[in-house]
Motif scaffolding. Structure first.
Motif, PDB file in Angstrom:
ATOM      1  N   ARG A  60      -0.633 -38.616 -19.282  1.00 14.73           N
ATOM      2  CA  ARG A  60      -1.888 -39.222 -19.744  1.00 14.73           C
ATOM      3  C   ARG A  60      -1.946 -39.232 -21.264  1.00 14.73           C
ATOM      4  N   ASN A  64      -7.414 -39.651 -24.235  1.00 12.29           N
ATOM      5  CA  ASN A  64      -8.244 -39.943 -23.067  1.00 12.29           C
ATOM      6  C   ASN A  64      -8.852 -38.639 -22.546  1.00 12.29           C
ATOM      7  N   PRO A  65     -10.149 -38.402 -22.821  1.00 12.46           N
ATOM      8  CA  PRO A  65     -10.753 -37.101 -22.530  1.00 12.46           C
ATOM      9  C   PRO A  65     -10.902 -36.793 -21.044  1.00 12.46           C
ATOM     10  N   ILE A 102     -22.098 -37.872 -20.243  1.00 12.41           N
ATOM     11  CA  ILE A 102     -21.522 -37.579 -21.560  1.00 12.41           C
ATOM     12  C   ILE A 102     -22.645 -37.007 -22.421  1.00 12.41           C
ATOM     13  N   LEU A 117     -13.350 -36.061 -29.568  1.00 10.38           N
ATOM     14  CA  LEU A 117     -14.755 -36.492 -29.702  1.00 10.38           C
ATOM     15  C   LEU A 117     -15.700 -35.286 -29.781  1.00 10.38           C
ATOM     16  N   THR A 119     -18.377 -35.228 -28.160  1.00 13.63           N
ATOM     17  CA  THR A 119     -19.100 -35.255 -26.884  1.00 13.63           C
ATOM     18  C   THR A 119     -18.191 -34.743 -25.775  1.00 13.63           C
ATOM     19  N   ALA A 121     -17.702 -34.782 -21.282  1.00 12.91           N
ATOM     20  CA  ALA A 121     -18.103 -35.345 -19.989  1.00 12.91           C
ATOM     21  C   ALA A 121     -18.260 -34.210 -18.984  1.00 12.91           C
ATOM     22  N   PRO A 144      -9.140 -34.572 -14.494  1.00 13.71           N
ATOM     23  CA  PRO A 144      -9.098 -36.020 -14.338  1.00 13.71           C
ATOM     24  C   PRO A 144      -8.604 -36.309 -12.928  1.00 13.71           C
ATOM     25  N   SER A 145      -8.504 -37.576 -12.584  1.00 10.03           N
ATOM     26  CA  SER A 145      -7.975 -37.911 -11.259  1.00 10.03           C
ATOM     27  C   SER A 145      -6.533 -37.419 -11.131  1.00 10.03           C
ATOM     28  N   ILE A 185     -19.935 -42.959 -14.850  1.00  9.90           N
ATOM     29  CA  ILE A 185     -20.042 -42.219 -16.116  1.00  9.90           C
ATOM     30  C   ILE A 185     -21.195 -42.801 -16.928  1.00  9.90           C
ATOM     31  N   ARG A 197     -18.690 -46.352 -17.044  1.00 11.64           N
ATOM     32  CA  ARG A 197     -17.802 -46.676 -15.910  1.00 11.64           C
ATOM     33  C   ARG A 197     -18.678 -46.773 -14.661  1.00 11.64           C
ATOM     34  N   LYS A 232     -16.464 -47.564 -24.719  1.00  9.18           N
ATOM     35  CA  LYS A 232     -16.796 -46.244 -25.249  1.00  9.18           C
ATOM     36  C   LYS A 232     -16.080 -45.129 -24.499  1.00  9.18           C
ATOM     37  N   ALA A 233     -15.754 -45.360 -23.223  1.00  7.33           N
ATOM     38  CA  ALA A 233     -14.949 -44.376 -22.498  1.00  7.33           C
ATOM     39  C   ALA A 233     -13.492 -44.715 -22.764  1.00  7.33           C
ATOM     40  N   PRO A 234     -12.798 -43.876 -23.542  1.00  8.50           N
ATOM     41  CA  PRO A 234     -11.427 -44.220 -23.941  1.00  8.50           C
ATOM     42  C   PRO A 234     -10.550 -44.629 -22.759  1.00  8.50           C
ATOM     43  N   GLY A 235     -10.771 -43.988 -21.604  1.00 10.13           N
ATOM     44  CA  GLY A 235      -9.925 -44.261 -20.449  1.00 10.13           C
ATOM     45  C   GLY A 235     -10.043 -45.679 -19.923  1.00 10.13           C
TER      46      GLY A 235
HETATM   47  P1  AMP Z   1     -10.653 -39.687 -14.886  1.00 16.12           P
HETATM   48  O1  AMP Z   1     -11.297 -38.392 -14.635  1.00 16.12           O
HETATM   49  O2  AMP Z   1      -9.167 -39.682 -14.905  1.00 16.12           O
HETATM   50  O3  AMP Z   1     -11.179 -40.718 -13.965  1.00 16.12           O
HETATM   51  O4  AMP Z   1     -11.050 -40.093 -16.349  1.00 16.12           O
HETATM   52  C1  AMP Z   1     -12.198 -39.640 -16.994  1.00 16.12           C
HETATM   53  C2  AMP Z   1     -12.907 -40.792 -17.658  1.00 16.12           C
HETATM   54  O5  AMP Z   1     -14.008 -40.245 -18.413  1.00 16.12           O
HETATM   55  C3  AMP Z   1     -12.052 -41.574 -18.636  1.00 16.12           C
HETATM   56  O6  AMP Z   1     -12.321 -42.952 -18.512  1.00 16.12           O
HETATM   57  C4  AMP Z   1     -12.517 -41.025 -19.961  1.00 16.12           C
HETATM   58  O7  AMP Z   1     -12.280 -41.926 -21.011  1.00 16.12           O
HETATM   59  C5  AMP Z   1     -13.995 -40.760 -19.727  1.00 16.12           C
HETATM   60  N1  AMP Z   1     -14.528 -39.744 -20.644  1.00 16.12           N
HETATM   61  C6  AMP Z   1     -14.336 -38.415 -20.570  1.00 16.12           C
HETATM   62  N2  AMP Z   1     -14.947 -37.776 -21.595  1.00 16.12           N
HETATM   63  C7  AMP Z   1     -15.559 -38.732 -22.324  1.00 16.12           C
HETATM   64  C8  AMP Z   1     -16.342 -38.723 -23.532  1.00 16.12           C
HETATM   65  N3  AMP Z   1     -16.627 -37.586 -24.170  1.00 16.12           N
HETATM   66  N4  AMP Z   1     -16.800 -39.899 -23.992  1.00 16.12           N
HETATM   67  C9  AMP Z   1     -16.525 -41.048 -23.341  1.00 16.12           C
HETATM   68  N5  AMP Z   1     -15.783 -41.128 -22.214  1.00 16.12           N
HETATM   69  C10 AMP Z   1     -15.289 -39.992 -21.716  1.00 16.12           C
END
Ligand code: AMP
Ligand code: MG
Length: 352
Positions: A60, A64-65, A102, A117, A119, A121, A144-145, A185, A197, A232-235
């Motif tokens: 990953r 990507n947080p 967040i 960041l 912030t 999640a 994460p997933s 999210i 999301r 805004k969600a890097p992922g």
């Molecule tokens: P996943 O758990 O793999 O589905 O990915 C977590 C998702 O949460 C990703 O899209 C991240 O970019 C998003 N995410 C996690 N922390 C933050 C944050 N502080 N600000 C924005 N997005 C976040």
């Protein structure tokens, strides 16, 4: 590394079942576990070395947080600062559940899990095994997933084994998950709370509790991230959930969609290429070509949500080169379904 695989069912979550898994988390190791949304790959959220292993195992990108999973609402005040009333109202209404918020991070949260960041999640999952593991570990669990980055998320232990066996310490098999799409999210730090999301918990459901809620501009256009707006969600900027095959979504009246897909399937057959159709229970018998699979019942959106990622993985197992998928309503959880499907297709949609 040898990955230990154990079974824990939601029906029997006695404390002793989690002893070893809890110890692995405390020792800085990785445990994959079920939640109600998808399987997660967990590590001690406040241990930098442990969370670094998540990025390595998944491949990953480090910007990507991760989402921090908690088992008690009280954790919000330890992990976050300036928690506002709306955040508390949503926690009260939807936790435990498929909602990630967040919030501004407190000093104990390392930048290594927030992608740098300020912030963080946070989510409290609604799954007895997930909650049992968090409690047994005595830690907050960043997860994460539990898939290889870029592949469809995992909704069964078999998927996790396929992607992560040999790379992590333990996989807890709790069978198939209920929802099948990742959590909604919501960014609670923006002036108007904003969905970054889409997921099972809809904008309407959030609005019923806290009033105005926006949707990040980067995801409103049919679920694809546009070139001009940075999500805004890097992922969300990565091509995600993608099967190995080239996926095309075909949208329009049913008859026209079936005719178009059948023509394409015939062309692929002529060229000796492997192609498949992602149809629904209602439509699958109407096709005359081979390789027609149902992703669920169109009339019942949750059935499509639950099976979507598993079906995309099945196409990989069958070595399909081309997939044609029917399109779905964007109402309610349909927004999340189309968001994931559009990402899997790299935005490739044919409108008839
Ligand atoms: P996943 O758990 O793999 O589905 O990915 C977590 C998702 O949460 C990703 O899209 C991240 O970019 C998003 N995410 C996690 N922390 C933050 C944050 N502080 N600000 C924005 N997005 C976040
Ligand atoms: Mg993911």
């Amino acid at each position: 590394m040898e990955t230990k695989i154990i079974k824990i069912s939601e029906d029997d979550v006695s404390e002793d079942k989690f002893r070893e898994a809890g110890q692995i988390i405390r020792d800085g190791g990785l445990v994959a576990f079920a939640t109600e949304t998808v399987y997660g790959l967990g590590a001690d959220a406040l241990n930098k070395e442990a969370s670094a292993k998540i990025y390595a195992a998944k491949g990953r990108p480090s910007d990507n947080p991760l989402i921090v999973h908690i088992a008690d609402v009280k954790a919000l005040d330890e992990l976050a600062k300036d928690v506002d009333e709306k955040t508390r109202m949503l926690a009260e209404a939807f936790w435990p559940g498929p909602l990630t918020m967040i919030v501004n991070k407190s000093d104990i949260v390392p930048y290594s899990i927030t992608g740098g960041l300020d912030t963080v999640a946070i989510r409290m999952p609604n799954h007895r095994v997930a909650l049992g593991l968090i409690k047994a570990s005595g830690r907050y669990i960043a997860a994460p997933s539990a898939n290889t980055s870029g592949r469809p998320s995992t909704t069964k232990a078999e998927h996790v084994i396929e992607d992560l066996n040999g790379k992590i310490d333990m996989i807890i098999d709790s069978g198939a998950v209920k929802i099948g799409l990742e959590s909604t999210i919501v960014d609670m730090t923006s002036k108007v709370p904003t969905i970054l999301r889409p997921g099972y918990i809809t904008r309407e459901a959030l609005s019923d509790v806290i009033g105005e809620v926006e949707v990040d501009k980067a995801i409103t256009e049919g679920g694809m991230v546009s070139k001009d707006v940075v999500p805004k969600a890097p992922g969300m900027k990565y091509r995600h959930y993608a099967p190995k095959a080239a996926l095309t979504i075909v949208e329009g009246e049913e008859e026209k969609v079936i005719k178009y897909i059948e023509e394409k399937m015939a062309e692929h057959k002529k060229r000796g290429e492997k192609a498949a159709v992602m149809a629904t229970d209602e439509s699958m018998d109407k096709y005359s070509c081979d390789n027609v699979f149902s992703v669920g019942r169109r009339k019942e959106q949750t059935s499509v949500a639950t099976h979507l990622f598993a079906q995309l993985r099945d196409f990989d197992d069958l070595n399909m080169e081309y997939i044609y998928s029917e399109s779905f309503s964007r109402e309610n959880i349909g927004q999340a379904i189309m968001n994931r499907l559009m990402k899997a297709a790299g935005g490739n949609i044919v409108r008839l």
